[in-house]
Write a protein that holds these residues in place. Structure first.
Motif, PDB file in Angstrom:
ATOM      1  N   UNK A  29      -9.125  22.533 -46.083  1.00 66.80           N
ATOM      2  CA  UNK A  29     -10.471  21.993 -46.039  1.00 66.80           C
ATOM      3  C   UNK A  29     -11.146  22.245 -47.375  1.00 66.80           C
ATOM      4  N   UNK A  30     -11.862  21.269 -47.857  1.00 65.26           N
ATOM      5  CA  UNK A  30     -12.614  21.432 -49.092  1.00 65.26           C
ATOM      6  C   UNK A  30     -14.095  21.348 -48.768  1.00 65.26           C
ATOM      7  N   UNK A  31     -14.918  22.000 -49.555  1.00 61.63           N
ATOM      8  CA  UNK A  31     -16.363  21.978 -49.343  1.00 61.63           C
ATOM      9  C   UNK A  31     -16.986  21.141 -50.446  1.00 61.63           C
ATOM     10  N   UNK A  32     -17.797  20.199 -50.047  1.00 64.32           N
ATOM     11  CA  UNK A  32     -18.456  19.308 -50.986  1.00 64.32           C
ATOM     12  C   UNK A  32     -19.964  19.484 -50.855  1.00 64.32           C
ATOM     13  N   UNK A  33     -20.656  19.638 -51.980  1.00 64.45           N
ATOM     14  CA  UNK A  33     -22.116  19.728 -51.968  1.00 64.45           C
ATOM     15  C   UNK A  33     -22.684  18.319 -51.887  1.00 64.45           C
ATOM     16  N   UNK A  34     -23.612  18.137 -50.991  1.00 62.72           N
ATOM     17  CA  UNK A  34     -24.280  16.851 -50.852  1.00 62.72           C
ATOM     18  C   UNK A  34     -25.768  17.085 -51.085  1.00 62.72           C
ATOM     19  N   UNK A  35     -26.349  16.342 -51.993  1.00 66.93           N
ATOM     20  CA  UNK A  35     -27.785  16.410 -52.225  1.00 66.93           C
ATOM     21  C   UNK A  35     -28.453  15.445 -51.259  1.00 66.93           C
ATOM     22  N   UNK A  36     -29.402  15.957 -50.512  1.00 67.76           N
ATOM     23  CA  UNK A  36     -30.074  15.151 -49.510  1.00 67.76           C
ATOM     24  C   UNK A  36     -31.540  14.985 -49.892  1.00 67.76           C
ATOM     25  N   UNK A  37     -32.062  13.782 -49.690  1.00 69.71           N
ATOM     26  CA  UNK A  37     -33.478  13.547 -49.932  1.00 69.71           C
ATOM     27  C   UNK A  37     -34.279  13.816 -48.668  1.00 69.71           C
ATOM     28  N   UNK A  38     -33.609  14.163 -47.584  1.00 69.13           N
ATOM     29  CA  UNK A  38     -34.275  14.443 -46.323  1.00 69.13           C
ATOM     30  C   UNK A  38     -34.358  15.957 -46.160  1.00 69.13           C
ATOM     31  N   UNK A  39     -35.560  16.464 -45.939  1.00 64.54           N
ATOM     32  CA  UNK A  39     -35.720  17.903 -45.748  1.00 64.54           C
ATOM     33  C   UNK A  39     -35.216  18.303 -44.360  1.00 64.54           C
ATOM     34  N   UNK A  40     -34.961  19.564 -44.189  1.00 66.60           N
ATOM     35  CA  UNK A  40     -34.522  20.068 -42.887  1.00 66.60           C
ATOM     36  C   UNK A  40     -35.587  19.770 -41.835  1.00 66.60           C
ATOM     37  N   UNK A  41     -36.846  19.901 -42.210  1.00 69.39           N
ATOM     38  CA  UNK A  41     -37.927  19.621 -41.258  1.00 69.39           C
ATOM     39  C   UNK A  41     -37.901  18.166 -40.803  1.00 69.39           C
ATOM     40  N   UNK A  42     -37.726  17.248 -41.739  1.00 67.87           N
ATOM     41  CA  UNK A  42     -37.657  15.828 -41.375  1.00 67.87           C
ATOM     42  C   UNK A  42     -36.462  15.555 -40.470  1.00 67.87           C
ATOM     43  N   UNK A  43     -35.337  16.194 -40.768  1.00 66.36           N
ATOM     44  CA  UNK A  43     -34.142  15.980 -39.965  1.00 66.36           C
ATOM     45  C   UNK A  43     -34.354  16.497 -38.540  1.00 66.36           C
ATOM     46  N   UNK A  44     -34.894  17.697 -38.399  1.00 65.52           N
ATOM     47  CA  UNK A  44     -35.137  18.257 -37.063  1.00 65.52           C
ATOM     48  C   UNK A  44     -36.122  17.383 -36.304  1.00 65.52           C
ATOM     49  N   UNK A  45     -37.183  16.951 -36.973  1.00 67.37           N
ATOM     50  CA  UNK A  45     -38.175  16.083 -36.334  1.00 67.37           C
ATOM     51  C   UNK A  45     -37.528  14.795 -35.826  1.00 67.37           C
ATOM     52  N   UNK A  46     -36.685  14.170 -36.637  1.00 67.01           N
ATOM     53  CA  UNK A  46     -36.022  12.919 -36.235  1.00 67.01           C
ATOM     54  C   UNK A  46     -35.059  13.140 -35.074  1.00 67.01           C
TER      55      UNK A  46
END
Length: 102
Positions: A29-46
């Motif tokens: 397994x490899x780990x890849x960093x992903x830059x997200x424009x969605x904050x954790x708060x926005x994700x939880x809210x959605x």
């Protein structure tokens, strides 16, 4: 109401680590960093709002509850889960779908 945490999501970008299965023969397994424009708060809210919208569908509800449970394993998310009343959502889902493992 459930899912109404007040305030908006912070607009800062956060790095998220995602484990992606490798296509190599040794199944590393490899780990890849992903830059997200969605904050954790926005994700939880959605997730909360979508789960509430489809609360009568046991499959959508089960997936939403599973994601929220997994997010609760990170102590950094717990204040947001409280803010968006996730425990109330989980209780409502459990009462609507008592035979499911939510």
């Amino acid at each position: 109401n459930i899912g109404e945490g007040g305030g908006g999501g912070g607009g800062e970008e956060e790095g998220r680590s995602v484990v992606i299965p490798s296509s190599s023969s040794n199944n590393v397994l490899t780990v890849t960093e992903i830059k997200s424009k969605v904050s954790m708060e926005e994700m939880i809210c959605k997730i909360v709002k979508t789960t509430l919208k489809f609360i009568n569908d046991k499959y959508v509800t089960a997936r939403g509850c599973m994601v929220l449970y997994n997010l609760s394993l990170d102590s950094n998310n717990q204040s947001l889960l409280i803010k968006y009343k996730v425990s109330e959502l989980l209780n409502k889902a459990s009462s609507l779908h008592p035979n499911d493992d939510m």
